[in-house]
Motif scaffolding. Structure first.
Motif, mmCIF file in Angstrom:
data_model
loop_
_atom_site.group_PDB
_atom_site.id
_atom_site.type_symbol
_atom_site.label_atom_id
_atom_site.label_comp_id
_atom_site.label_asym_id
_atom_site.label_seq_id
_atom_site.Cartn_x
_atom_site.Cartn_y
_atom_site.Cartn_z
ATOM 1 N N GLY A 55 -63.233 75.579 10.565
ATOM 2 C CA GLY A 55 -62.308 76.460 9.858
ATOM 3 C C GLY A 55 -61.193 75.748 9.133
ATOM 4 O O GLY A 55 -60.277 76.383 8.603
ATOM 5 N N CYS A 56 -61.251 74.407 9.073
ATOM 6 C CA CYS A 56 -60.205 73.642 8.391
ATOM 7 C C CYS A 56 -60.401 73.692 6.882
ATOM 8 O O CYS A 56 -61.430 74.137 6.377
ATOM 9 N N GLY A 57 -59.400 73.206 6.143
ATOM 10 C CA GLY A 57 -59.523 73.016 4.705
ATOM 11 C C GLY A 57 -59.459 74.265 3.870
ATOM 12 O O GLY A 57 -59.937 74.288 2.732
ATOM 13 N N MET A 58 -58.833 75.326 4.402
ATOM 14 C CA MET A 58 -58.750 76.585 3.674
ATOM 15 C C MET A 58 -57.390 76.780 3.012
ATOM 16 O O MET A 58 -56.367 76.325 3.506
ATOM 17 N N ARG A 59 -57.405 77.479 1.850
ATOM 18 C CA ARG A 59 -56.185 77.883 1.144
ATOM 19 C C ARG A 59 -56.282 79.386 0.931
ATOM 20 O O ARG A 59 -56.683 79.871 -0.131
ATOM 21 N N PRO A 60 -55.923 80.182 1.942
ATOM 22 C CA PRO A 60 -56.222 81.619 1.941
ATOM 23 C C PRO A 60 -55.607 82.415 0.797
ATOM 24 O O PRO A 60 -56.123 83.482 0.450
ATOM 25 N N LEU A 61 -54.514 81.944 0.208
ATOM 26 C CA LEU A 61 -53.856 82.721 -0.844
ATOM 27 C C LEU A 61 -54.518 82.551 -2.208
ATOM 28 O O LEU A 61 -54.105 83.194 -3.174
ATOM 29 N N LEU A 62 -55.532 81.701 -2.313
ATOM 30 C CA LEU A 62 -56.285 81.541 -3.553
ATOM 31 C C LEU A 62 -57.698 82.076 -3.339
ATOM 32 O O LEU A 62 -58.389 81.657 -2.417
ATOM 33 N N ALA A 63 -58.109 82.995 -4.203
ATOM 34 C CA ALA A 63 -59.372 83.703 -4.000
ATOM 35 C C ALA A 63 -60.563 82.751 -3.907
ATOM 36 O O ALA A 63 -61.468 82.957 -3.125
ATOM 37 N N ASP A 64 -60.570 81.701 -4.721
ATOM 38 C CA ASP A 64 -61.707 80.779 -4.713
ATOM 39 C C ASP A 64 -61.411 79.517 -3.919
ATOM 40 O O ASP A 64 -62.066 78.499 -4.095
ATOM 41 N N ASN A 65 -60.410 79.601 -3.055
ATOM 42 C CA ASN A 65 -59.969 78.456 -2.247
ATOM 43 C C ASN A 65 -59.440 77.307 -3.107
ATOM 44 O O ASN A 65 -59.367 76.171 -2.670
ATOM 45 N N GLY A 66 -59.082 77.617 -4.355
ATOM 46 C CA GLY A 66 -58.463 76.614 -5.215
ATOM 47 C C GLY A 66 -59.421 75.643 -5.850
ATOM 48 O O GLY A 66 -58.991 74.621 -6.391
ATOM 49 N N ALA A 67 -60.710 75.936 -5.854
ATOM 50 C CA ALA A 67 -61.690 75.002 -6.425
ATOM 51 C C ALA A 67 -61.412 74.703 -7.888
ATOM 52 O O ALA A 67 -61.633 73.579 -8.358
ATOM 53 N N TYR A 68 -60.891 75.688 -8.627
ATOM 54 C CA TYR A 68 -60.628 75.497 -10.058
ATOM 55 C C TYR A 68 -59.604 74.398 -10.313
ATOM 56 O O TYR A 68 -59.579 73.797 -11.389
ATOM 57 N N GLU A 69 -58.757 74.092 -9.343
ATOM 58 C CA GLU A 69 -57.721 73.084 -9.565
ATOM 59 C C GLU A 69 -58.295 71.674 -9.679
ATOM 60 O O GLU A 69 -57.603 70.765 -10.140
ATOM 61 N N MET A 70 -59.518 71.499 -9.289
ATOM 62 C CA MET A 70 -60.131 70.185 -9.431
ATOM 63 C C MET A 70 -60.451 69.858 -10.888
ATOM 64 O O MET A 70 -60.811 68.731 -11.210
ATOM 65 N N THR A 71 -60.289 70.816 -11.773
ATOM 66 C CA THR A 71 -60.462 70.561 -13.208
ATOM 67 C C THR A 71 -59.132 70.598 -13.941
ATOM 68 O O THR A 71 -59.082 70.415 -15.150
ATOM 69 N N ALA A 72 -58.035 70.829 -13.211
ATOM 70 C CA ALA A 72 -56.710 70.936 -13.840
ATOM 71 C C ALA A 72 -56.115 69.550 -14.024
ATOM 72 O O ALA A 72 -55.139 69.166 -13.392
ATOM 73 N N THR A 73 -56.697 68.778 -14.921
ATOM 74 C CA THR A 73 -56.356 67.357 -15.030
ATOM 75 C C THR A 73 -54.978 67.104 -15.629
ATOM 76 O O THR A 73 -54.517 65.974 -15.635
ATOM 77 N N LYS A 74 -54.314 68.124 -16.154
ATOM 78 C CA LYS A 74 -52.996 67.892 -16.736
ATOM 79 C C LYS A 74 -51.866 68.119 -15.744
ATOM 80 O O LYS A 74 -50.718 67.862 -16.063
ATOM 81 N N ALA A 75 -52.196 68.630 -14.562
ATOM 82 C CA ALA A 75 -51.159 68.827 -13.560
ATOM 83 C C ALA A 75 -50.689 67.476 -13.040
ATOM 84 O O ALA A 75 -51.480 66.575 -12.855
#
Length: 285
Positions: free
Chosen positions: A29-49
């Motif tokens: 059950g580790c590695g979860m980000r409950p407040l993001l619907a897709d568990n934040g997977a989209y942030e792995m493409t947010a290269t400008k952050a």
């Protein structure tokens, strides 16, 4: 921390598993980000952050990151919550963040976003014990990792979650995110809210070229862009470098050291959690 031109962003039997063997040493059950619907997977493409230059994280969506503080509430470093197999929380940070050898001299604030703003769901953790890696060197920053045992166990909720502990080696070019409240530029002001940066992990061969005679592949890794511009910085020490694998966020690196912040050809260096996994296992399990 500054030493010989190095900027740092911020005991025990060792047994080794077979090379590249996946060994899970933490709770399900580790590695979860409950407040993001897709568990934040989209942030792995947010290269400008980025932290240097500043892009704010979505508030409260990194529930495993904590501010590591003195017992008077002064931010020193970042840190990350993990759980052992039995479901007990521990806190991981960098060994170079530790100047006092008493766990009671430190605390962690978790479930927070703004450094000075109200964080209604944040909690304060106090510590019963701490363990620095027995082969940590404050000259070379080898084995730059420390683990704290909590005085009391917090409830797991949307704002308090453990990261998974890396159970496979990284690869050159793998995407990663580092997050923290560190300075927004070299020698600059601390961030008022949690920031994050996307960085590709570099092959060990590249790290060795960038830091000849200083990079130690057995317990270090590095990440960054050749042109610089994205990085952790002072005050981010001890915080997490996350990778996203199999739908979960893994603690793959611990922010350790580098030359400057976001300088070209100088990737940030991290403690390699996978290569330190057997020691971590011996402490938490």
């Amino acid at each position: 921390m500054f030493l010989s031109g190095i900027v740092c962003f911020g005991v025990f039997t060792i047994c080794a598993a077979a090379p590249n063997q996946r060994v899970t040493i933490d709770a399900a059950g580790c590695g979860m980000r409950p407040l993001l619907a897709d568990n934040g997977a989209y942030e792995m493409t947010a290269t400008k952050a980025r932290i240097v230059g500043g892009t704010e994280s979505v508030p409260y969506t990194w529930p495993s990151i904590c501010s590591f503080m003195t017992d008077t509430g002064y931010h020193i470093c970042g840190s990350t919550l993990v759980k052992n197999k039995a479901g007990t929380f521990y806190l991981v940070t960098a060994a170079h963040c530790i100047s006092q050898r008493r766990a009671s001299r430190y605390l962690a604030r978790c479930g927070m976003h703004g450094m000075s703003a109200a964080n209604p769901d944040s909690i304060i953790l106090r510590f019963r014990d701490m363990v620095l890696h027995p082969r940590y060197s404050d000259l070379t920053f080898e084995n730059d990792i420390a683990i704290f045992t909590l005085m009391d166990q917090p409830a797991t909720n949307d704002f308090i979650q453990p990261a998974c502990i890396a159970n496979q080696p990284y690869y050159g070019g793998e995407g990663a995110i580092v997050a923290g409240w560190g300075t927004l530029s070299y020698g600059g002001e601390m961030a008022s809210t949690l920031k994050q940066v996307y960085k590709p992990i570099k092959p060990d061969s590249t790290c060795a070229i960038r830091y000849p005679g200083e990079f130690v592949a057995s317990n270090m890794m590095c990440a960054g862009e050749p042109q610089g511009g994205v990085d952790a910085c002072q005050g981010d020490s001890g915080g997490p470098l996350y990778t996203y694998r199999d739908g979960k966020w893994y603690l793959t690196g611990v922010v350790s050291w580098g030359y400057g912040c976001a300088a070209p050809q100088n990737p940030g260096v991290y403690a390699d959690v996978y290569n330190l996994q057997s020691w971590i296992n011996g402490v938490i399990n």
